[in-house]
Design a protein around this motif. Structure first.
Motif, PDB file in Angstrom:
ATOM      1  N   SER A   1      -7.326  15.918 -14.826  1.00 22.75           N
ATOM      2  CA  SER A   1      -6.166  16.734 -13.731  1.00 22.75           C
ATOM      3  C   SER A   1      -6.547  17.905 -13.770  1.00 22.75           C
ATOM      4  O   SER A   1      -6.195  18.662 -12.594  1.00 22.75           O
ATOM      5  N   LYS A   2      -6.645  18.807 -15.009  1.00 16.98           N
ATOM      6  CA  LYS A   2      -6.733  19.986 -15.190  1.00 16.98           C
ATOM      7  C   LYS A   2      -7.971  20.834 -14.493  1.00 16.98           C
ATOM      8  O   LYS A   2      -7.892  21.714 -13.645  1.00 16.98           O
ATOM      9  N   THR A   3      -8.985  19.957 -14.726  1.00 15.57           N
ATOM     10  CA  THR A   3      -9.994  20.316 -13.833  1.00 15.57           C
ATOM     11  C   THR A   3     -10.174  20.422 -12.387  1.00 15.57           C
ATOM     12  O   THR A   3     -10.592  21.369 -11.786  1.00 15.57           O
ATOM     13  N   LEU A   4      -9.653  19.419 -11.926  1.00 15.80           N
ATOM     14  CA  LEU A   4      -9.435  19.181 -10.479  1.00 15.80           C
ATOM     15  C   LEU A   4      -8.425  20.281  -9.951  1.00 15.80           C
ATOM     16  O   LEU A   4      -8.902  20.879  -9.141  1.00 15.80           O
ATOM     17  N   PHE A   5      -7.378  20.562 -10.681  1.00 14.27           N
ATOM     18  CA  PHE A   5      -6.327  21.408 -10.310  1.00 14.27           C
ATOM     19  C   PHE A   5      -6.978  22.861 -10.147  1.00 14.27           C
ATOM     20  O   PHE A   5      -6.534  23.688  -9.287  1.00 14.27           O
ATOM     21  N   GLN A   6      -7.867  23.231 -11.222  1.00  8.15           N
ATOM     22  CA  GLN A   6      -8.563  24.575 -11.364  1.00  8.15           C
ATOM     23  C   GLN A   6      -9.317  24.663 -10.214  1.00  8.15           C
ATOM     24  O   GLN A   6      -9.552  25.746  -9.662  1.00  8.15           O
TER      25      GLN A   6
ATOM     26  N   ARG B   1      -8.547  20.326  -1.276  1.00 10.43           N
ATOM     27  CA  ARG B   1      -7.601  18.961  -1.629  1.00 10.43           C
ATOM     28  C   ARG B   1      -8.629  18.100  -2.269  1.00 10.43           C
ATOM     29  O   ARG B   1      -9.711  18.474  -2.549  1.00 10.43           O
ATOM     30  N   TYR B   2      -7.950  17.163  -3.129  1.00  7.06           N
ATOM     31  CA  TYR B   2      -8.606  16.202  -3.603  1.00  7.06           C
ATOM     32  C   TYR B   2      -8.046  14.855  -3.829  1.00  7.06           C
ATOM     33  O   TYR B   2      -6.509  15.017  -3.762  1.00  7.06           O
ATOM     34  N   ASN B   3      -8.561  13.655  -4.195  1.00 10.39           N
ATOM     35  CA  ASN B   3      -7.897  12.607  -4.318  1.00 10.39           C
ATOM     36  C   ASN B   3      -8.441  12.114  -5.635  1.00 10.39           C
ATOM     37  O   ASN B   3      -9.726  12.194  -6.008  1.00 10.39           O
ATOM     38  N   HIS B   4      -7.636  11.503  -6.233  1.00 13.64           N
ATOM     39  CA  HIS B   4      -8.089  10.873  -7.606  1.00 13.64           C
ATOM     40  C   HIS B   4      -6.997   9.803  -8.161  1.00 13.64           C
ATOM     41  O   HIS B   4      -6.074   9.898  -7.725  1.00 13.64           O
ATOM     42  N   ARG B   5      -7.568   8.817  -9.071  1.00 15.10           N
ATOM     43  CA  ARG B   5      -6.718   7.944  -9.768  1.00 15.10           C
ATOM     44  C   ARG B   5      -6.223   8.414 -11.204  1.00 15.10           C
ATOM     45  O   ARG B   5      -7.150   8.890 -11.868  1.00 15.10           O
ATOM     46  N   LYS B   6      -5.208   8.278 -11.702  1.00 11.81           N
ATOM     47  CA  LYS B   6      -4.698   8.732 -12.880  1.00 11.81           C
ATOM     48  C   LYS B   6      -3.457   7.909 -13.328  1.00 11.81           C
ATOM     49  O   LYS B   6      -2.841   7.035 -12.598  1.00 11.81           O
ATOM     50  N   ARG B   7      -3.130   8.160 -14.531  1.00 14.56           N
ATOM     51  CA  ARG B   7      -2.081   7.296 -15.198  1.00 14.56           C
ATOM     52  C   ARG B   7      -0.841   8.327 -15.429  1.00 14.56           C
ATOM     53  O   ARG B   7      -1.294   9.448 -15.712  1.00 14.56           O
ATOM     54  N   TYR B   8       0.029   7.841 -15.295  1.00 15.34           N
ATOM     55  CA  TYR B   8       1.334   8.704 -15.542  1.00 15.34           C
ATOM     56  C   TYR B   8       2.141   8.027 -16.549  1.00 15.34           C
ATOM     57  O   TYR B   8       2.272   6.744 -16.740  1.00 15.34           O
ATOM     58  N   ILE B   9       2.815   8.653 -17.585  1.00 13.23           N
ATOM     59  CA  ILE B   9       3.948   8.147 -18.301  1.00 13.23           C
ATOM     60  C   ILE B   9       5.219   8.467 -17.996  1.00 13.23           C
ATOM     61  O   ILE B   9       5.674   9.358 -17.617  1.00 13.23           O
TER      62      ILE B   9
ATOM     63  N   ALA C   1      -1.576   5.508 -10.548  1.00 14.36           N
ATOM     64  CA  ALA C   1      -1.207   6.054  -9.179  1.00 14.36           C
ATOM     65  C   ALA C   1      -2.792   6.563  -8.440  1.00 14.36           C
ATOM     66  O   ALA C   1      -3.604   7.098  -9.181  1.00 14.36           O
ATOM     67  N   ASN C   2      -2.763   6.489  -7.208  1.00 10.77           N
ATOM     68  CA  ASN C   2      -3.675   7.226  -6.406  1.00 10.77           C
ATOM     69  C   ASN C   2      -2.966   8.557  -5.826  1.00 10.77           C
ATOM     70  O   ASN C   2      -1.908   8.453  -5.448  1.00 10.77           O
TER      71      ASN C   2
ATOM     72  N   ILE D   1      -0.279   2.330  -7.891  1.00  9.92           N
ATOM     73  CA  ILE D   1      -1.214   1.295  -7.711  1.00  9.92           C
ATOM     74  C   ILE D   1      -1.526   0.322  -8.800  1.00  9.92           C
ATOM     75  O   ILE D   1      -2.354  -0.399  -9.166  1.00  9.92           O
ATOM     76  N   THR D   2      -0.256   0.484  -9.801  1.00  6.80           N
ATOM     77  CA  THR D   2      -0.284  -0.427 -10.958  1.00  6.80           C
ATOM     78  C   THR D   2      -0.529  -1.645 -10.536  1.00  6.80           C
ATOM     79  O   THR D   2      -1.437  -2.553 -11.402  1.00  6.80           O
ATOM     80  N   GLU D   3       0.243  -2.323  -9.673  1.00  4.06           N
ATOM     81  CA  GLU D   3      -0.013  -3.947  -9.451  1.00  4.06           C
ATOM     82  C   GLU D   3      -1.330  -4.247  -9.039  1.00  4.06           C
ATOM     83  O   GLU D   3      -2.183  -5.016  -9.312  1.00  4.06           O
ATOM     84  N   GLN D   4      -1.901  -3.314  -8.065  1.00  3.68           N
ATOM     85  CA  GLN D   4      -3.351  -3.483  -7.572  1.00  3.68           C
ATOM     86  C   GLN D   4      -4.440  -3.088  -8.758  1.00  3.68           C
ATOM     87  O   GLN D   4      -5.456  -4.078  -8.875  1.00  3.68           O
ATOM     88  N   LYS D   5      -4.167  -2.377  -9.519  1.00  2.00           N
ATOM     89  CA  LYS D   5      -4.965  -2.120 -10.687  1.00  2.00           C
ATOM     90  C   LYS D   5      -5.092  -3.261 -11.526  1.00  2.00           C
ATOM     91  O   LYS D   5      -6.073  -3.650 -12.268  1.00  2.00           O
ATOM     92  N   ASN D   6      -3.899  -3.885 -12.061  1.00  2.00           N
ATOM     93  CA  ASN D   6      -3.727  -5.028 -13.011  1.00  2.00           C
ATOM     94  C   ASN D   6      -4.441  -6.275 -12.426  1.00  2.00           C
ATOM     95  O   ASN D   6      -5.183  -6.871 -13.026  1.00  2.00           O
TER      96      ASN D   6
END
Length: 168
Positions: free
Chosen positions: A89-94, A103-111, A120-121, A144-149
């Motif tokens: 996330s830091k690399t993409l943001f930078q 702009r960018y798109n990626h999948r990541k997890r949130y707590i 999430a997408n 996208i938690t349900e789709q990922k599961n």
């Protein structure tokens, strides 16, 4: 791509697109409509400063992670990003701030506030001022938690089936 217009902030602080498109008659109507769209969006929206601190969050994002606007404003993105996703996330943001991309798109997890993890997408765009200096970012966050599961369960099932067939 069908079109590639850049979003910029004018000297008055209003967002504009490079193609002179404006569905609103005046500044008041534009602000009112933006607020309505922002708060009514069915996906989470997060606006962050250049240090990745939340400036504004919509109701959908707050509901998704369980934090209030006030709580988000006291946080840094690492407080609600899964530890394994922080570096990427830091690399993409930078890369946005360095103008390597807009702009960018990626999948990541949130707590979440309750300690659970969601997938999430995330689509992130940089907003710059009239001379091209970065002001802030806007992130659209889709759960996208349900789709990922479902996909993970399907992969496990396929692997079990493959093992049964190979060992038969």
């Amino acid at each position: 791509k069908c079109a590639d217009t850049q979003v910029r902030s004018t000297k008055s602080g209003h967002l504009t697109r490079g193609d002179n498109f404006s569905p609103f008659k005046d500044s008041f109507e534009a602000k009112q409509n933006f607020y309505t769209i922002f708060e009514s969006a069915p996906i989470g929206i997060l606006i962050t400063d250049k240090e990745m601190r939340p400036l504004h969050t919509n109701r959908s994002f707050e509901k998704l992670l369980g934090y209030t606007t006030e709580e988000f404003r006291q946080m840094f993105f690492t407080d609600f990003t899964h530890p394994d996703d922080i570096h990427n996330s830091k690399t993409l943001f930078q890369s946005l701030l360095n103008k390597k991309r807009m702009r960018y798109n990626h999948r990541k997890r949130y707590i979440c506030k309750n300690g659970s993890t969601i997938w999430a997408n995330v689509a992130v765009s940089l907003v710059s001022d009239s001379i091209g200096q970065p002001l802030y970012t806007i992130a659209m966050v889709e759960d996208i938690t349900e789709q990922k599961n479902v996909l993970d369960n399907l992969k496990q099932s396929e692997e079990k089936y493959r093992n049964v067939v190979e060992n038969a």
